[in-house]
Design a protein around this motif. Structure first.
Motif, short mmCIF file in Angstrom:
data_model
loop_
_atom_site.label_atom_id
_atom_site.label_comp_id
_atom_site.label_asym_id
_atom_site.label_seq_id
_atom_site.Cartn_x
_atom_site.Cartn_y
_atom_site.Cartn_z
N GLY A 132 -0.46 -18.62 -4.64
CA GLY A 132 -1.12 -18.80 -5.92
C GLY A 132 -0.60 -17.85 -6.97
O GLY A 132 0.58 -17.47 -6.95
N ALA A 133 -1.46 -17.45 -7.91
CA ALA A 133 -1.06 -16.59 -9.03
C ALA A 133 -1.67 -15.20 -8.88
O ALA A 133 -2.79 -15.04 -8.41
N ARG A 134 -0.89 -14.20 -9.33
CA ARG A 134 -1.35 -12.81 -9.25
C ARG A 134 -0.74 -12.03 -10.41
O ARG A 134 0.39 -12.31 -10.83
N GLU A 135 -1.47 -11.05 -10.92
CA GLU A 135 -0.96 -10.23 -12.00
C GLU A 135 0.34 -9.56 -11.57
O GLU A 135 0.48 -9.13 -10.43
N LYS A 136 1.30 -9.48 -12.50
CA LYS A 136 2.67 -9.09 -12.15
C LYS A 136 2.75 -7.79 -11.37
O LYS A 136 3.37 -7.74 -10.28
N PHE A 137 2.16 -6.73 -11.88
CA PHE A 137 2.34 -5.44 -11.22
C PHE A 137 1.53 -5.34 -9.92
O PHE A 137 1.93 -4.62 -9.00
N ASP A 138 0.43 -6.06 -9.83
CA ASP A 138 -0.27 -6.15 -8.54
C ASP A 138 0.61 -6.84 -7.51
O ASP A 138 0.69 -6.43 -6.35
N TRP A 139 1.26 -7.92 -7.95
CA TRP A 139 2.15 -8.69 -7.06
C TRP A 139 3.32 -7.82 -6.60
O TRP A 139 3.65 -7.78 -5.41
N ILE A 140 3.93 -7.10 -7.54
CA ILE A 140 5.07 -6.24 -7.20
C ILE A 140 4.66 -5.16 -6.21
O ILE A 140 5.31 -4.93 -5.19
N THR A 141 3.54 -4.49 -6.51
CA THR A 141 3.08 -3.40 -5.64
C THR A 141 2.74 -3.90 -4.25
O THR A 141 3.09 -3.28 -3.24
N ALA A 142 2.05 -5.04 -4.18
CA ALA A 142 1.65 -5.58 -2.88
C ALA A 142 2.86 -5.89 -2.01
O ALA A 142 2.88 -5.57 -0.81
N HIS A 143 3.90 -6.46 -2.60
CA HIS A 143 5.06 -6.83 -1.79
C HIS A 143 5.96 -5.64 -1.48
O HIS A 143 6.63 -5.63 -0.45
N ARG A 144 5.95 -4.64 -2.34
CA ARG A 144 6.66 -3.40 -2.00
C ARG A 144 6.01 -2.77 -0.77
O ARG A 144 6.70 -2.35 0.17
N GLU A 145 4.68 -2.74 -0.76
CA GLU A 145 3.97 -2.14 0.37
C GLU A 145 4.09 -3.00 1.63
O GLU A 145 4.34 -2.48 2.72
#
Length: 204
Positions: A132-145
């Protein structure tokens, strides 16, 4: 695409919008929901409650007849294919990638293109992917982790060629065709749940 359900009264209903489906489902529980596209069954699941719009993908899409969820396929290996497929539907979107120049399997810095952790489609400040959709920096941080990235990790907007170099393989039309029904479902769901994206609301 066809979304239909059969409640306990045995009468099958077909829908053209999410709102129409949700209203009818909530009045006739429990139900069996079947999602089909071009003669192919994408999902066949029984529900005892009507999912909220934001839970629709999790409740319905990830239960497949074959028993293997597209969530696994498009988060663990083919996220690039899914991002490009979404871009076919939403051409104003830009491809975005979280990457790491350190190979997670060897721990050594890679030569050439970095290792792709995850890819998505950026629309304004939101990123779309199979979940689905997620705020950009939340998405980036989640996938980095989630990707257990090294200190050298990064993110940026990318091209199809960039993704192919990261994945070390060409993306084929057959792969895009296979991903398209699921991309359409993400598009349909996000057009309802994420109004700030101002997506055109497609019919099923």
């Amino acid at each position: 695409m066809k979304i239909s359900f059969t409640p306990r009264d045995g009468i099958t209903h077909d829908f053209t919008t999410f709102e129409e489906m949700a209203t009818c489902v909530s009045e006739k529980l429990p139900v069996r929901i079947v999602i089909e596209d071009d003669g192919r069954t994408l999902s066949d699941v029984s529900l005892t409650h009507c999912p909220e719009a934001e839970d629709f993908l999790e409740a319905v899409l990830w239960t497949t007849p074959e028993g293997s969820a597209p969530d696994d396929k498009y988060t663990q290996g083919d996220c690039d294919v899914f991002a490009i497929t979404l871009q076919r539907l939403l051409p104003d979107g830009r491809l975005i990638a979280v990457y790491d120049p350190v190979d997670p399997f060897t721990g050594r810095k890679m030569r050439g293109a970095p290792y792709l952790i995850h890819a998505g489609l950026l629309l304004d400040d939101m990123v779309l992917d199979i979940r689905g959709a997620r705020e950009k920096f939340d998405w980036i941080t989640a996938h980095r982790e989630n990707g257990d990235a090294s200190d050298l990790w990064g993110w940026r907007e990318v091209s199809i060629t960039d993704l192919e170099k990261m994945q070390k393989s060409k993306i084929t039309e057959a792969e895009i065709t296979e991903a398209m029904p699921y991309a359409r479902l993400v598009h349909i769901t996000c057009s309802v749940t994420d109004k700030e994206l101002e997506l055109p609301v497609p019919t099923f």
